[in-house]
Design a protein around this motif. Sequence first.
Motif, short mmCIF file in Angstrom:
data_model
loop_
_atom_site.label_atom_id
_atom_site.label_comp_id
_atom_site.label_asym_id
_atom_site.label_seq_id
_atom_site.Cartn_x
_atom_site.Cartn_y
_atom_site.Cartn_z
N GLN A 72 9.72 -16.93 -11.93
CA GLN A 72 8.48 -17.59 -12.36
C GLN A 72 7.39 -17.46 -11.30
O GLN A 72 6.22 -17.22 -11.63
CB GLN A 72 8.75 -19.07 -12.65
N LYS A 73 7.77 -17.58 -10.03
CA LYS A 73 6.78 -17.45 -8.97
C LYS A 73 6.23 -16.02 -8.91
O LYS A 73 5.04 -15.81 -8.66
CB LYS A 73 7.38 -17.84 -7.62
N ILE A 74 7.11 -15.05 -9.16
CA ILE A 74 6.66 -13.65 -9.21
C ILE A 74 5.66 -13.47 -10.34
O ILE A 74 4.62 -12.82 -10.18
CB ILE A 74 7.87 -12.71 -9.37
N ARG A 75 5.95 -14.06 -11.49
CA ARG A 75 5.01 -13.98 -12.62
C ARG A 75 3.65 -14.56 -12.25
O ARG A 75 2.61 -14.00 -12.58
CB ARG A 75 5.58 -14.74 -13.83
N GLN A 93 18.35 -9.49 -12.44
CA GLN A 93 17.01 -9.96 -12.12
C GLN A 93 16.00 -8.81 -12.08
O GLN A 93 14.87 -8.94 -12.57
CB GLN A 93 17.01 -10.70 -10.77
N ILE A 94 16.41 -7.69 -11.51
CA ILE A 94 15.52 -6.53 -11.45
C ILE A 94 15.24 -6.00 -12.85
O ILE A 94 14.09 -5.66 -13.19
CB ILE A 94 16.11 -5.43 -10.55
N GLU A 95 16.26 -5.97 -13.69
CA GLU A 95 16.06 -5.51 -15.07
C GLU A 95 15.11 -6.44 -15.83
O GLU A 95 14.31 -6.00 -16.66
CB GLU A 95 17.40 -5.39 -15.79
N GLN A 96 15.19 -7.74 -15.54
CA GLN A 96 14.28 -8.70 -16.16
C GLN A 96 12.84 -8.43 -15.73
O GLN A 96 11.92 -8.42 -16.55
CB GLN A 96 14.69 -10.12 -15.79
N MET A 98 11.67 -5.62 -14.71
CA MET A 98 11.23 -4.32 -15.25
C MET A 98 10.59 -4.47 -16.63
O MET A 98 9.80 -3.61 -17.05
CB MET A 98 12.43 -3.37 -15.35
N GLN A 99 10.94 -5.52 -17.35
CA GLN A 99 10.36 -5.73 -18.67
C GLN A 99 8.90 -6.16 -18.60
O GLN A 99 8.16 -6.05 -19.58
CB GLN A 99 11.17 -6.80 -19.43
N GLU A 100 8.48 -6.63 -17.41
CA GLU A 100 7.14 -7.20 -17.28
C GLU A 100 6.24 -6.49 -16.27
O GLU A 100 5.01 -6.57 -16.39
CB GLU A 100 7.25 -8.68 -16.89
N PHE A 101 6.86 -5.81 -15.28
CA PHE A 101 6.07 -5.24 -14.19
C PHE A 101 6.59 -3.84 -13.82
O PHE A 101 7.76 -3.52 -14.08
CB PHE A 101 6.14 -6.13 -12.94
N PRO A 102 5.75 -3.01 -13.20
CA PRO A 102 6.26 -1.75 -12.63
C PRO A 102 7.17 -2.07 -11.44
O PRO A 102 6.73 -2.69 -10.47
CB PRO A 102 4.99 -1.02 -12.17
N VAL A 103 8.43 -1.67 -11.53
CA VAL A 103 9.41 -1.92 -10.45
C VAL A 103 9.96 -0.58 -9.98
O VAL A 103 10.56 0.17 -10.77
CB VAL A 103 10.58 -2.82 -10.93
N TRP A 104 9.75 -0.28 -8.71
CA TRP A 104 10.26 0.96 -8.10
C TRP A 104 11.49 0.60 -7.28
O TRP A 104 11.45 -0.27 -6.41
CB TRP A 104 9.19 1.58 -7.21
N VAL A 105 12.62 1.26 -7.58
CA VAL A 105 13.92 0.91 -6.97
C VAL A 105 14.41 2.03 -6.07
O VAL A 105 14.51 3.19 -6.49
CB VAL A 105 14.97 0.62 -8.07
N SER A 106 14.75 1.67 -4.83
CA SER A 106 15.37 2.64 -3.92
C SER A 106 16.89 2.57 -4.02
O SER A 106 17.44 1.57 -4.47
CB SER A 106 14.93 2.38 -2.47
N ASP A 107 17.54 3.65 -3.61
CA ASP A 107 19.01 3.72 -3.62
C ASP A 107 19.40 4.60 -2.44
O ASP A 107 19.28 5.82 -2.50
CB ASP A 107 19.52 4.30 -4.94
#
Length: 263
Positions: A72-75, A93-96, A98-107
């Motif tokens: 919620q705070k991120i929103r 949480q990251i998948e959630q 991703m539904q709302e914001f551009p999320v770039w994931v490192s591995d």
Amino acid sequence: MSSNTFTDQIGRTIIVKSTPKRIISVVPSQTELLFDLGLNTEIIGITKFCVHPEDKVSLIPKIGGTKSLNIQKIRELKPDLIIANKEENQKDQIEQLMQEFPVWVSDIHNLHESMKMIEDVGELVDRQQQAKTLVKDIVSSFDTVSSLPHPLHVAYFIWKDPYMVAAQNTFINTMLIAAGWQNAFQNFRYPVISEKDIITANPEVIFLSSEPYPFKEKHIAEFKLLCPAAKVIVVDGELFSWYGSRLKYTADYLKKLQLHVNQ
């Protein structure tokens, strides 16, 4: 407003506005990288574990822990880019997000992947030249770390009660290899081990990491009881496991540690 398409390190395609102005980082080592790339006003949210650079992170709103994000705070912060990591953050949480914001994931499992991450993030945030310079400096510094003529077997502990070590296919293991050491444990990733396992492995050197478990000098005696012949040393966990710009300090640290081990 114009936008660009990027591919993250887990193979996802994301669309990000050409120059992100509201960035949230949910990974400590990548937070430090963003600041070192020259971003200050653009970083609007970080985790409570993002501690470097100390003078700057204290001023940024905290959005929970790496594995307990406050969605919620991120929103409410309305980011136009979130930078995360496959291992350090919770998948659901990251998948959630991703539904709302551009999320770039490192591995990241090795130095090559960390260098690519730095360059990719530099491109994401329009700091390409700063990223290339940083990568060049880090790679050059690791070129100065000499391999040892007689590689010692090292056990690297990250946890206590139960005992856990960094074994194969970990970034920490690649740092051990870079310094010319051999991992005393050939297990996969971060296995839980017993006292019997430690005695059987019979490491010549035991590293007790300062994080995630806060090993201190007082723990050395405990391991000396199990492996009396081993040299037991408390080491800086950040310099072994942070795969962002903190790597610019790691090569010199490894060289000093080599000298310490061989004393």
